[in-house]
Motif scaffolding. Structure first.
Motif, PDB file in Angstrom:
ATOM      1  N   SER A   1       0.825  -1.202   0.000  1.00 13.77           N
ATOM      2  CA  SER A   1       0.000   0.000   0.000  1.00 13.77           C
ATOM      3  C   SER A   1       0.862   1.256   0.000  1.00 13.77           C
ATOM      4  O   SER A   1       0.563   2.230  -0.707  1.00 13.77           O
ATOM      5  CB  SER A   1      -0.937  -0.004   1.214  1.00 13.77           C
ATOM      6  N   VAL A   2       1.926   1.238   0.787  1.00 14.14           N
ATOM      7  CA  VAL A   2       2.830   2.394   0.828  1.00 14.14           C
ATOM      8  C   VAL A   2       3.485   2.616  -0.529  1.00 14.14           C
ATOM      9  O   VAL A   2       3.547   3.746  -1.037  1.00 14.14           O
ATOM     10  CB  VAL A   2       3.894   2.201   1.928  1.00 14.14           C
ATOM     11  N   LEU A   3       3.984   1.540  -1.122  1.00 14.44           N
ATOM     12  CA  LEU A   3       4.602   1.665  -2.444  1.00 14.44           C
ATOM     13  C   LEU A   3       3.588   2.153  -3.480  1.00 14.44           C
ATOM     14  O   LEU A   3       3.911   2.980  -4.339  1.00 14.44           O
ATOM     15  CB  LEU A   3       5.193   0.329  -2.874  1.00 14.44           C
ATOM     16  N   GLY A   4       2.357   1.634  -3.404  1.00 21.09           N
ATOM     17  CA  GLY A   4       1.327   2.085  -4.329  1.00 21.09           C
ATOM     18  C   GLY A   4       1.035   3.565  -4.184  1.00 21.09           C
ATOM     19  O   GLY A   4       0.852   4.279  -5.182  1.00 21.09           O
ATOM     20  N   LEU A   5       1.017   4.051  -2.939  1.00 17.80           N
ATOM     21  CA  LEU A   5       0.785   5.472  -2.707  1.00 17.80           C
ATOM     22  C   LEU A   5       1.925   6.315  -3.262  1.00 17.80           C
ATOM     23  O   LEU A   5       1.699   7.353  -3.909  1.00 17.80           O
ATOM     24  CB  LEU A   5       0.624   5.719  -1.209  1.00 17.80           C
ATOM     25  N   LEU A   6       3.159   5.876  -3.040  1.00 19.03           N
ATOM     26  CA  LEU A   6       4.313   6.623  -3.545  1.00 19.03           C
ATOM     27  C   LEU A   6       4.335   6.636  -5.074  1.00 19.03           C
ATOM     28  O   LEU A   6       4.616   7.670  -5.693  1.00 19.03           O
ATOM     29  CB  LEU A   6       5.611   6.021  -2.998  1.00 19.03           C
ATOM     30  N   VAL A   7       4.024   5.492  -5.691  1.00 27.88           N
ATOM     31  CA  VAL A   7       3.981   5.436  -7.154  1.00 27.88           C
ATOM     32  C   VAL A   7       2.888   6.345  -7.692  1.00 27.88           C
ATOM     33  O   VAL A   7       3.062   7.025  -8.716  1.00 27.88           O
ATOM     34  CB  VAL A   7       3.769   3.983  -7.624  1.00 27.88           C
ATOM     35  N   THR A   8       1.744   6.399  -6.995  1.00 26.36           N
ATOM     36  CA  THR A   8       0.661   7.280  -7.417  1.00 26.36           C
ATOM     37  C   THR A   8       1.094   8.739  -7.356  1.00 26.36           C
ATOM     38  O   THR A   8       0.795   9.524  -8.264  1.00 26.36           O
ATOM     39  CB  THR A   8      -0.573   7.067  -6.530  1.00 26.36           C
ATOM     40  N   TRP A   9       1.801   9.117  -6.308  1.00 30.00           N
ATOM     41  CA  TRP A   9       2.305  10.487  -6.218  1.00 30.00           C
ATOM     42  C   TRP A   9       3.279  10.793  -7.353  1.00 30.00           C
ATOM     43  O   TRP A   9       3.229  11.873  -7.950  1.00 30.00           O
ATOM     44  CB  TRP A   9       2.997  10.701  -4.873  1.00 30.00           C
ATOM     45  N   VAL A  10       4.169   9.859  -7.634  1.00 26.49           N
ATOM     46  CA  VAL A  10       5.128  10.077  -8.724  1.00 26.49           C
ATOM     47  C   VAL A  10       4.399  10.235 -10.058  1.00 26.49           C
ATOM     48  O   VAL A  10       4.718  11.132 -10.860  1.00 26.49           O
ATOM     49  CB  VAL A  10       6.139   8.918  -8.784  1.00 26.49           C
ATOM     50  N   LEU A  11       3.409   9.384 -10.300  1.00 22.65           N
ATOM     51  CA  LEU A  11       2.633   9.495 -11.534  1.00 22.65           C
ATOM     52  C   LEU A  11       1.917  10.836 -11.617  1.00 22.65           C
ATOM     53  O   LEU A  11       1.844  11.461 -12.685  1.00 22.65           O
ATOM     54  CB  LEU A  11       1.620   8.357 -11.624  1.00 22.65           C
ATOM     55  N   LEU A  12       1.377  11.297 -10.492  1.00 21.47           N
ATOM     56  CA  LEU A  12       0.693  12.587 -10.477  1.00 21.47           C
ATOM     57  C   LEU A  12       1.646  13.718 -10.828  1.00 21.47           C
ATOM     58  O   LEU A  12       1.310  14.616 -11.614  1.00 21.47           O
ATOM     59  CB  LEU A  12       0.076  12.825  -9.098  1.00 21.47           C
ATOM     60  N   LEU A  13       2.861  13.680 -10.277  1.00 19.04           N
ATOM     61  CA  LEU A  13       3.848  14.711 -10.589  1.00 19.04           C
ATOM     62  C   LEU A  13       4.259  14.657 -12.061  1.00 19.04           C
ATOM     63  O   LEU A  13       4.409  15.697 -12.718  1.00 19.04           O
ATOM     64  CB  LEU A  13       5.074  14.553  -9.687  1.00 19.04           C
ATOM     65  N   LEU A  14       4.440  13.438 -12.592  1.00 26.68           N
ATOM     66  CA  LEU A  14       4.812  13.310 -13.998  1.00 26.68           C
ATOM     67  C   LEU A  14       3.703  13.813 -14.919  1.00 26.68           C
ATOM     68  O   LEU A  14       3.974  14.487 -15.924  1.00 26.68           O
ATOM     69  CB  LEU A  14       5.138  11.849 -14.316  1.00 26.68           C
ATOM     70  N   ILE A  15       2.461  13.493 -14.584  1.00 28.98           N
ATOM     71  CA  ILE A  15       1.341  13.949 -15.402  1.00 28.98           C
ATOM     72  C   ILE A  15       1.196  15.461 -15.325  1.00 28.98           C
ATOM     73  O   ILE A  15       0.923  16.125 -16.332  1.00 28.98           O
ATOM     74  CB  ILE A  15       0.044  13.253 -14.959  1.00 28.98           C
TER      75      ILE A  15
END
Length: 275
Positions: A248-262
């Motif tokens: 869950s933590v990794l999923g949250l961090l990946v989601t944040w990274v994707l949001l920044l990239l988008i």
């Protein structure tokens, strides 16, 4: 001067409270996942290193990404032509389209999946041996359940509608289309080479919101008996609680990274004006 100081301290307090609201639970989750504070267990990253070798991780993640890609394509394929057509040719239908797209907000996911299950059972009982029965079986194929794509599309409509509608409102759509048609561009070229490039930010935001919805959706998939990523996380939480928190933590961090990239990709690059 005193008023400016008060405003500055007020903003700092709001930012501090907001940061604590998000960071304290995240810090506690990370501490639990590495074994901090767990009696009789040493601190380590075994929960993180064992994720990729855990049973079902790869299959559930691949299935979820496939479902997300299909859902994004279907949402954009339905809404973009519909909203463009409504704004150009049928503005009186805009209220009706908005109501239809926002309707899933008032329908709980449990009620939605209950209706879907009832329709599937009814169809299986009344159309045995017909092409309709074969279509229902194909919709429920466990390797790629299209029924989940349809359900996720309905659930994503409110978010996608607002995002795309805001993007269309920010551009002069009629002027762009009339200019393209005046240059004798066919409709498909007008849509793909004129309209869509000007909606890049809205399209990326819609894709991100839909991806986040599919990654985190649990109720529909669990009730229908499938195991995408969110269901798999809960399934392993009973026997491997630390690993489920680590995922869950990794999923949250990946989601944040994707949001920044988008957000970075959605910024339009305008050429510098020459004096």
């Amino acid at each position: 001067m005193a008023r400016l100081t008060t405003i500055r301290y007020g903003r700092a307090a709001v930012l501090l409270i907001t940061g604590a609201y998000f960071l304290i639970p995240l810090t506690c989750a990370i501490a639990f996942s590495i074994g901090a504070g767990v009696p009789g267990q040493r601190i380590g990253i075994d929960a993180y290193t064992g994720i990729f070798s855990a049973g079902g991780f790869g299959d559930s993640l691949v299935l979820t990404l496939k479902l997300a890609a299909a859902t994004i394509a279907l949402v954009l394929g339905l809404l973009v032509p519909a909203l463009v057509t409504v704004r150009l040719a049928a503005p009186r239908l805009r209220t009706l389209v908005e109501i239809v797209c926002l309707l899933p907000l008032v329908v709980p996911a449990v009620a939605l999946v209950a209706g879907v299950s009832a329709v599937l059972r009814w169809g299986s009982d009344h159309f045995v041996g017909t092409p309709v029965f074969q279509a229902l079986v194909a919709l429920q194929n466990p390797r790629f359940p299209l029924v989940l794509v349809l359900a996720y599309t309905l659930m994503a409509l409110p978010l996608a509608y607002r995002t795309l509608d805001t993007g269309l409102a920010a551009i002069d759509l009629r002027l762009l289309v009339e200019a393209a048609l005046a240059c004798r561009a066919p409709w498909h070229r007008t849509l793909f080479q004129v309209v869509l490039p000007n909606l890049r930010g809205a399209l990326l935001n819609t894709a991100f919101l839909t991806l986040a919805l599919v990654l985190g959706e649990y109720s529909v998939a669990a009730i229908l008996g499938y195991q995408p990523f969110a269901v798999w996380i809960l399934a392993i939480s009973g026997s491997q609680a630390q690993m489920s928190v680590a995922v869950s933590v990794l999923g949250l961090l990946v989601t944040w990274v994707l949001l920044l990239l988008i957000a970075a990709a959605g910024r339009a690059r305008h050429p510098k004006e020459t004096p």
